[in-house]
Design an enzyme around this catalytic site. Sequence first.
Site, short mmCIF file in Angstrom:
data_model
loop_
_atom_site.label_atom_id
_atom_site.label_comp_id
_atom_site.label_asym_id
_atom_site.label_seq_id
_atom_site.Cartn_x
_atom_site.Cartn_y
_atom_site.Cartn_z
N GLN A 1 -10.66 3.36 -6.72
CA GLN A 1 -10.37 1.94 -6.48
C GLN A 1 -9.15 1.54 -7.27
O GLN A 1 -8.90 2.03 -8.37
CB GLN A 1 -11.56 1.07 -6.87
CG GLN A 1 -11.39 -0.40 -6.56
CD GLN A 1 -12.68 -1.18 -6.76
OE1 GLN A 1 -13.75 -0.61 -6.92
NE2 GLN A 1 -12.58 -2.50 -6.74
N ASP B 1 8.03 5.31 -5.62
CA ASP B 1 6.86 5.32 -6.51
C ASP B 1 6.38 6.75 -6.73
O ASP B 1 5.17 7.03 -6.67
CB ASP B 1 5.74 4.45 -5.94
CG ASP B 1 4.82 3.91 -7.04
OD1 ASP B 1 5.22 3.96 -8.22
OD2 ASP B 1 3.71 3.44 -6.71
#
Length: 259
Positions: A67, A183
Amino acid sequence: MSNLALRIVIGMPCMLGLLIYKFRRRHLSMFDVIEGFLQSNTDLKTIRYTYSDMKKITKGFREKLGQGGYGSVYKGKLRSGHDVAVKVLAKPSSNGQNFINEVATIGRIHHVNVVKLVGYCAERSKRALVYDFMPNGSLEKYIFNKEKGNSLNLKRKYEIAIGVARGIEYLHRGCDIQILHFDIKPHNILLDENFTPKISDFGLAKFYSTDNTTVTLTAVRGTIGYVAPELMNRSIGGVSYKADVYSFGMLLMEMLGLN
């Protein structure tokens, strides 16, 4: 009843109605943008699933793999028996562009060192991305965990580094367009059963013509510690593929324990 009280009684419902109208219009506009993108891009190499399909694939979102700020990831299985990872995106008001970026990039390409996007779900505020499942998780679990890190000897680290480099080279030079990831970091390098690295998470990606040497950005992209200097200070120079190369260098330092 005084005039002030009367104005409040009359004005409050009107104000509330206006806020609800603006809220719905903003979300409808975002949904329309996503749907318009999906309808106009018929060359996507992925499957469109319904949210009901997502529930069946994950058996009611039973097994959570992780998560983050983007949402939650669950393990799933297709009818073919193929294992997948389902990323259910949270905060529908802010992830519309991230969803489009993911589908627009890895929804069109295929490379051994880029994670495969099997499909997606875009059903009003419900959005999810379906990827190949990577049994060995992300590289950061091995870099920042001494016990797991022992399973990565220098030879395997070298092979992972070469694989990531090949994936970046493909994004920059192997496609019809240039794709800048913005990223590159251990968290976004996934490892399959053979520890073959797969570049993932294209939510911040930017793609542009191969004729251009620089790209225009309105804000800094990436994770602090891996962001190239020119992204933080534009006076240093234009933003180009070198931003990903810089992040890759920082990733190598992490792998060697030099950072």
